[in-house]
Design an enzyme around this catalytic site. Structure first.
Site, PDB file in Angstrom:
ATOM      1  N   HIS A 179      -7.716   2.674   0.738  1.00 37.78           N
ATOM      2  CA  HIS A 179      -7.521   2.189   2.113  1.00 37.78           C
ATOM      3  C   HIS A 179      -8.372   0.928   2.351  1.00 37.78           C
ATOM      4  CE1 HIS A 179      -6.612   6.632   3.038  1.00 37.78           C
ATOM      5  NE2 HIS A 179      -5.507   6.013   3.323  1.00 37.78           N
TER       6      HIS A 179
ATOM      7  N   ARG B  89       1.682   2.635  -3.997  1.00 41.07           N
ATOM      8  CA  ARG B  89       0.976   3.005  -5.216  1.00 41.07           C
ATOM      9  C   ARG B  89       1.976   3.367  -6.304  1.00 41.07           C
ATOM     10  NH1 ARG B  89      -2.243   7.457  -2.045  1.00 41.07           N
ATOM     11  NH2 ARG B  89      -0.238   7.331  -1.019  1.00 41.07           N
TER      12      ARG B  89
HETATM   13  P1  ADP Z   1      -0.059   8.758   5.631  1.00 36.56           P
HETATM   14  O1  ADP Z   1      -0.130  10.203   5.977  1.00 36.56           O
HETATM   15  O2  ADP Z   1       0.490   7.904   6.724  1.00 36.56           O
HETATM   16  O3  ADP Z   1       0.570   8.451   4.299  1.00 36.56           O
HETATM   17  P2  ADP Z   1      -2.551   7.974   4.371  1.00 36.56           P
HETATM   18  O4  ADP Z   1      -3.889   7.843   4.992  1.00 36.56           O
HETATM   19  O5  ADP Z   1      -2.405   8.911   3.235  1.00 36.56           O
HETATM   20  O6  ADP Z   1      -1.596   8.340   5.573  1.00 36.56           O
HETATM   21  O7  ADP Z   1      -2.029   6.565   3.893  1.00 36.56           O
HETATM   22  C1  ADP Z   1      -1.927   5.495   4.808  1.00 36.56           C
HETATM   23  C2  ADP Z   1      -1.384   4.292   4.070  1.00 36.56           C
HETATM   24  O8  ADP Z   1      -2.344   3.871   3.102  1.00 36.56           O
HETATM   25  C3  ADP Z   1      -0.086   4.563   3.289  1.00 36.56           C
HETATM   26  O9  ADP Z   1       0.734   3.418   3.366  1.00 36.56           O
HETATM   27  C4  ADP Z   1      -0.562   4.771   1.893  1.00 36.56           C
HETATM   28  O10 ADP Z   1       0.425   4.379   0.947  1.00 36.56           O
HETATM   29  C5  ADP Z   1      -1.754   3.830   1.848  1.00 36.56           C
HETATM   30  N1  ADP Z   1      -2.703   4.272   0.834  1.00 36.56           N
HETATM   31  C6  ADP Z   1      -3.303   5.469   0.716  1.00 36.56           C
HETATM   32  N2  ADP Z   1      -4.088   5.513  -0.384  1.00 36.56           N
HETATM   33  C7  ADP Z   1      -3.951   4.300  -0.980  1.00 36.56           C
HETATM   34  C8  ADP Z   1      -4.469   3.719  -2.181  1.00 36.56           C
HETATM   35  N3  ADP Z   1      -5.245   4.390  -3.024  1.00 36.56           N
HETATM   36  N4  ADP Z   1      -4.108   2.463  -2.463  1.00 36.56           N
HETATM   37  C9  ADP Z   1      -3.281   1.781  -1.638  1.00 36.56           C
HETATM   38  N5  ADP Z   1      -2.744   2.265  -0.516  1.00 36.56           N
HETATM   39  C10 ADP Z   1      -3.074   3.511  -0.186  1.00 36.56           C
END
Ligand code: ADP
Length: 165
Positions: free
Chosen positions: A17, A93
């Site tokens: 994130h 990802r």
């Molecule tokens: P959600 O429940 O909306 O997927 P997340 O917090 O899991 O919430 O993810 C929010 C966003 O951040 C999503 O677009 C996800 O693909 C992205 N994201 C999560 N982890 C990573 C990572 N390791 N690298 C890049 N993007 C990420």
């Protein structure tokens, strides 16, 4: 001013994130990190805890003037309209992200045709990283220091009540 909304659960925020927030802050004038506060999503961390963790990250990276932490419940499209913003940031990802995102964007477009989503890929180091993985490791007392910013490690550990590294 070009602003973009980065919605997500951030339960908890990870280095993946943070990678995306940093990339977006270089491309856009302003980034709103919008925590989805949806009771049906059963987040482990409370909204307050997630806000606190993201604030720490913003402070540490000197992003106070470029990034704001906010939260919303209900539909993303309604939140976007409220914020008068049609740009959404999401991370890509693996292929499974693609399928989910594809469905989300097309559905959201039906409700809000002006919506545009920008997808960014994190550094390869974080490509496999997810909040669920962090929770899994931390729940067994494993070392999460490579996966989350060091400022939030105590908060994650406190949740699982363990003092191991
Ligand atoms: P959600 O429940 O909306 O997927 P997340 O917090 O899991 O919430 O993810 C929010 C966003 O951040 C999503 O677009 C996800 O693909 C992205 N994201 C999560 N982890 C990573 C990572 N390791 N690298 C890049 N993007 C990420």
């Amino acid at each position: 001013m070009r602003k973009i909304i980065y919605p997500g659960s951030f339960d908890p925020p990870t280095n993946g994130h943070v990678d995306l927030i940093l990339r977006a802050s270089k491309i856009f004038d302003f980034v709103i990190v919008a925590i989805l506060n949806n009771p049906n999503k059963n987040a482990l961390f409370s909204l307050e805890e997630r806000i606190e963790m993201l604030q720490e990250i913003i402070k540490k990276n000197n992003l106070k003037n470029k990034v704001e932490i906010d939260n919303f419940n209900g539909l993303l499209v309604d939140y976007l309209k409220l914020k008068k913003c049609n740009l959404v940031l999401r991370g890509l990802r693996v292929m499974s992200d693609f399928e989910y995102e594809f469905q989300m964007i097309l559905t959201n477009r039906k409700m809000f045709p002006e919506i545009e989503t920008i997808y960014l890929m994190p550094d390869i180091k974080w490509i496999y990283l997810s909040s669920s993985l962090i929770k899994e490791i931390a729940s067994f007392g494993g070392d999460i220091s490579e996966f989350v910013p060091k400022e939030i490690i105590p908060l994650v550990r406190r949740k699982f009540n363990n003092t191991k590294k």
